[in-house]
Enzyme design. Structure first.
Site, PDB file in Angstrom:
ATOM      1  N   HIS A  85       7.329   5.630 -12.863  1.00  0.00           N
ATOM      2  CA  HIS A  85       7.226   4.911 -12.459  1.00  0.00           C
ATOM      3  C   HIS A  85       7.018   4.620 -14.447  1.00  0.00           C
ATOM      4  O   HIS A  85       6.590   5.347 -15.040  1.00  0.00           O
ATOM      5  CB  HIS A  85       5.968   5.217 -12.259  1.00  0.00           C
ATOM      6  CG  HIS A  85       4.714   3.821 -11.853  1.00  0.00           C
ATOM      7  ND1 HIS A  85       4.620   2.524 -11.151  1.00  0.00           N
ATOM      8  CD2 HIS A  85       4.535   2.926 -12.917  1.00  0.00           C
ATOM      9  CE1 HIS A  85       4.738   1.230 -11.633  1.00  0.00           C
ATOM     10  NE2 HIS A  85       3.908   1.717 -12.815  1.00  0.00           N
ATOM     11  N   ASP A 164      -5.769  -2.034  -3.677  1.00  0.00           N
ATOM     12  CA  ASP A 164      -4.810  -2.226  -5.101  1.00  0.00           C
ATOM     13  C   ASP A 164      -4.176  -3.628  -5.217  1.00  0.00           C
ATOM     14  O   ASP A 164      -4.287  -4.454  -6.240  1.00  0.00           O
ATOM     15  CB  ASP A 164      -3.614  -1.426  -5.503  1.00  0.00           C
ATOM     16  CG  ASP A 164      -3.207  -1.703  -7.097  1.00  0.00           C
ATOM     17  OD1 ASP A 164      -3.817  -1.330  -8.494  1.00  0.00           O
ATOM     18  OD2 ASP A 164      -1.704  -1.991  -6.660  1.00  0.00           O
ATOM     19  N   ARG A 171      -7.103  -9.141 -10.986  1.00  0.00           N
ATOM     20  CA  ARG A 171      -7.681  -8.072 -12.211  1.00  0.00           C
ATOM     21  C   ARG A 171      -6.871  -9.192 -13.427  1.00  0.00           C
ATOM     22  O   ARG A 171      -7.250  -9.785 -14.669  1.00  0.00           O
ATOM     23  CB  ARG A 171      -6.678  -7.108 -12.989  1.00  0.00           C
ATOM     24  CG  ARG A 171      -8.342  -5.578 -12.167  1.00  0.00           C
ATOM     25  CD  ARG A 171      -7.198  -4.442 -12.101  1.00  0.00           C
ATOM     26  NE  ARG A 171      -6.813  -4.209 -13.101  1.00  0.00           N
ATOM     27  CZ  ARG A 171      -5.826  -3.284 -12.952  1.00  0.00           C
ATOM     28  NH1 ARG A 171      -5.323  -2.228 -11.879  1.00  0.00           N
ATOM     29  NH2 ARG A 171      -5.486  -2.492 -14.295  1.00  0.00           N
ATOM     30  N   SER A 186      -4.562   1.642 -10.571  1.00  0.00           N
ATOM     31  CA  SER A 186      -3.291   1.467  -9.759  1.00  0.00           C
ATOM     32  C   SER A 186      -2.198   2.289  -9.497  1.00  0.00           C
ATOM     33  O   SER A 186      -2.387   1.742  -8.109  1.00  0.00           O
ATOM     34  CB  SER A 186      -3.665   0.060 -10.149  1.00  0.00           C
ATOM     35  OG  SER A 186      -1.733  -0.308 -10.314  1.00  0.00           O
ATOM     36  N   LYS A 190      -0.850   4.078  -5.409  1.00  0.00           N
ATOM     37  CA  LYS A 190      -0.031   3.971  -4.662  1.00  0.00           C
ATOM     38  C   LYS A 190       1.939   4.412  -4.851  1.00  0.00           C
ATOM     39  O   LYS A 190       2.022   5.231  -3.417  1.00  0.00           O
ATOM     40  CB  LYS A 190       1.031   2.445  -5.070  1.00  0.00           C
ATOM     41  CG  LYS A 190       0.296   1.198  -4.990  1.00  0.00           C
ATOM     42  CD  LYS A 190       0.912   0.370  -5.889  1.00  0.00           C
ATOM     43  CE  LYS A 190       0.346  -0.234  -7.872  1.00  0.00           C
ATOM     44  NZ  LYS A 190       0.305  -1.447  -8.481  1.00  0.00           N
TER      45      LYS A 190
HETATM   46  N1  URA Z   1       1.435  -1.615 -13.070  1.00  0.00           N
HETATM   47  C1  URA Z   1       0.245  -1.460 -11.612  1.00  0.00           C
HETATM   48  O1  URA Z   1       0.726  -1.393 -11.007  1.00  0.00           O
HETATM   49  N2  URA Z   1      -1.218  -1.743 -12.189  1.00  0.00           N
HETATM   50  C2  URA Z   1      -1.914  -2.031 -13.427  1.00  0.00           C
HETATM   51  O2  URA Z   1      -2.465  -1.903 -13.225  1.00  0.00           O
HETATM   52  C3  URA Z   1      -0.870  -1.676 -14.307  1.00  0.00           C
HETATM   53  C4  URA Z   1       0.486  -1.914 -14.265  1.00  0.00           C
END
Ligand code: URA
Length: 425
Positions: A85, A164, A171, A186, A190
């Site tokens: 990621h 999320d 946000r 966040s 996931k």
């Molecule tokens: N990527 C995400 O999935 N969440 C965040 O808060 C920032 C970047």
């Protein structure tokens, strides 16, 4: 589950008190169900941004976000799973060559990706420039492709961490994206819900990233690595430079083209370097002994790329969209390129139509910026610095101003930064 008044939870965080497990479980669940209103969650997110959270609070918040939806079970996949990621950057197309490369080395790579918002690009937008390719897969299709091809890049299903999805959108419009507890929970909610066994995080640092300085990037990386390890996901993080765009192409189709060049054994040196560095980490974390540089050279990663694109309806041989308008930006004096600012180039690409202003906007697949110089290159007056591409000519003037400011020409060669700045395990 205990009941609380949202305003008491907000006040507690506002006044600097840690939230209890019961308060966290309740507020995340109640927000997902619409019982806690957007304005209340906005206030709480701002209090979290200003006051922070303890490691125990972050772990509980992450667990509550995971519990808001389903958890995928990848136990039917016979190969070890490894995912990556990135916290988001400009020209960051690494997922495209990396996913088939690591799969060609023997792992199964479940890449649930997102779309771009603001100046950072999104992997799904890039892949959707390939004719026929589709981002939405059912859970069964996802698992089958993971088993058969070893590589999937697709949209996260609606059922994964819905708390999320709702909170991230909030946000984004309330100035609360940059809170380390909220970013970490966040991303990790996931990734943990997705069910991967190993995870490599590419935490970006610099003007084009959410984290502008090394110390905050380190803190974010440490927080995420701990969340992953505590949940049984073998997690490590690389901190990598995002003060300059990655590679020479920033946009959608242009980034696919550059990724295919890497898979064909060419491509810009920094894209190849980061792809291989992340591949090595993913393979080690998944317990696979393979040399990704050799696999890349063998052409096996390109074969997996084609299979991965075809499995999702795409035609890997089809010509990609090309923007209707092109304009070049030239150097006005002799000198050395001191910097190419990632944020400025990202914003220029966005103005050209490569990104979107609102979630529902379409993107222009052919739009973007092509860099003709890198920091440290010598230039003569009149040399081409950048190529701007857009479908809509009206988009070019604003992008031109942004892009012109992003390339700084000086008299002395700059000190070049390393691409991989640190490793957190
Ligand atoms: N990527 C995400 O999935 N969440 C965040 O808060 C920032 C970047």
């Amino acid at each position: 589950m205990s009941e609380f008044a949202a305003v008491d939870v907000i006040r507690a965080k506002r006044d600097g008190h840690p939230l209890s497990d019961a308060q966290i479980d309740w507020v995340v669940d109640a927000y997902t169900k619409g019982i806690v209103a957007d304005e209340q969650m906005s206030a709480l997110a701002m209090a979290i941004l200003l006051r922070g959270m303890t490691p125990a609070e972050i772990a509980r918040w992450t667990a509550a976000m995971i519990a808001s939806g389903e958890r995928l079970d990848l136990s039917s996949v016979t190969r070890p799973t490894a995912d990556k990621h990135s916290t988001g950057g400009v020209g960051d197309k690494i997922t495209l060559p990396l996913t088939p490369l690591v799969a060609a080395c023997g792992a199964a790579v479940p890449q649930l990706s997102g779309r771009g918002l603001g100046h950072t690009g999104g992997t799904l937008d890039k892949l959707e420039s390939i004719p026929g390719w589709r981002a939405q897969l059912s859970n069964d299709e996802f698992k089958r492709q993971l088993q058969d091809v070893g590589a999937v890049i697709c949209a996260a299903g609606e059922g994964l961490a819905p708390a999320d999805r709702k909170l991230y959108a909030l946000r984004d419009v309330t100035g609360t994206v940059e809170a380390i507890p909220l970013i970490a929970s966040s991303i990790m909610s996931k990734k943990i819900a997705e069910g991967t066994g190993a995870l490599v995080l590419d935490v970006k640092v610099g003007s084009g990233a959410f984290m502008k300085d090394l110390e905050s990037a380190r803190e974010l990386a440490r927080t995420m690595v701990r969340l992953g390890q505590d949940s049984g996901v073998n997690t490590i993080a690389l901190l990598t430079d995002m003060s300059t765009p990655l590679g020479l192409a920033v946009g959608n189709a242009v980034e696919v083209t550059e990724s295919v060049e890497v898979l064909a054994g060419g491509g810009p040196a920094d894209v190849v370097e980061l792809t291989l560095a992340l591949a090595r980490e993913m393979l080690t974390a998944a317990g696979i002994d393979a040399d990704p540089a050799k696999v890349l050279e063998s052409g096996a990663a390109m074969d997996t790329w084609r299979a991965m694109i075809r499995a999702q309806g795409g035609d890997p041989e089809a010509p990609l969209p090309v923007a209707r308008e092109t304009e070049v930006l030239r150097a006005t004096a002799d000198g050395v390129v001191s910097s190419v600012d990632a944020y400025g180039i990202g914003l220029a690409a966005w103005r050209l139509g490569a990104g979107r202003a609102r979630k529902e906007d379409p993107v222009s697949f052919g739009a973007g910026v092509l860099l003709k110089v890198r920091p440290g290159d010598e230039v003569r007056a009149g040399d081409v610095l950048l190529e701007l591409r857009a479908d809509d000519p009206a988009r070019i003037p604003a992008a031109r101003d942004e892009a012109a400011e992003a390339v700084v020409i000086g008299t002395e060669p700059p000190t070049l930064t390393k691409l991989v700045l640190d490793r957190i395990a």
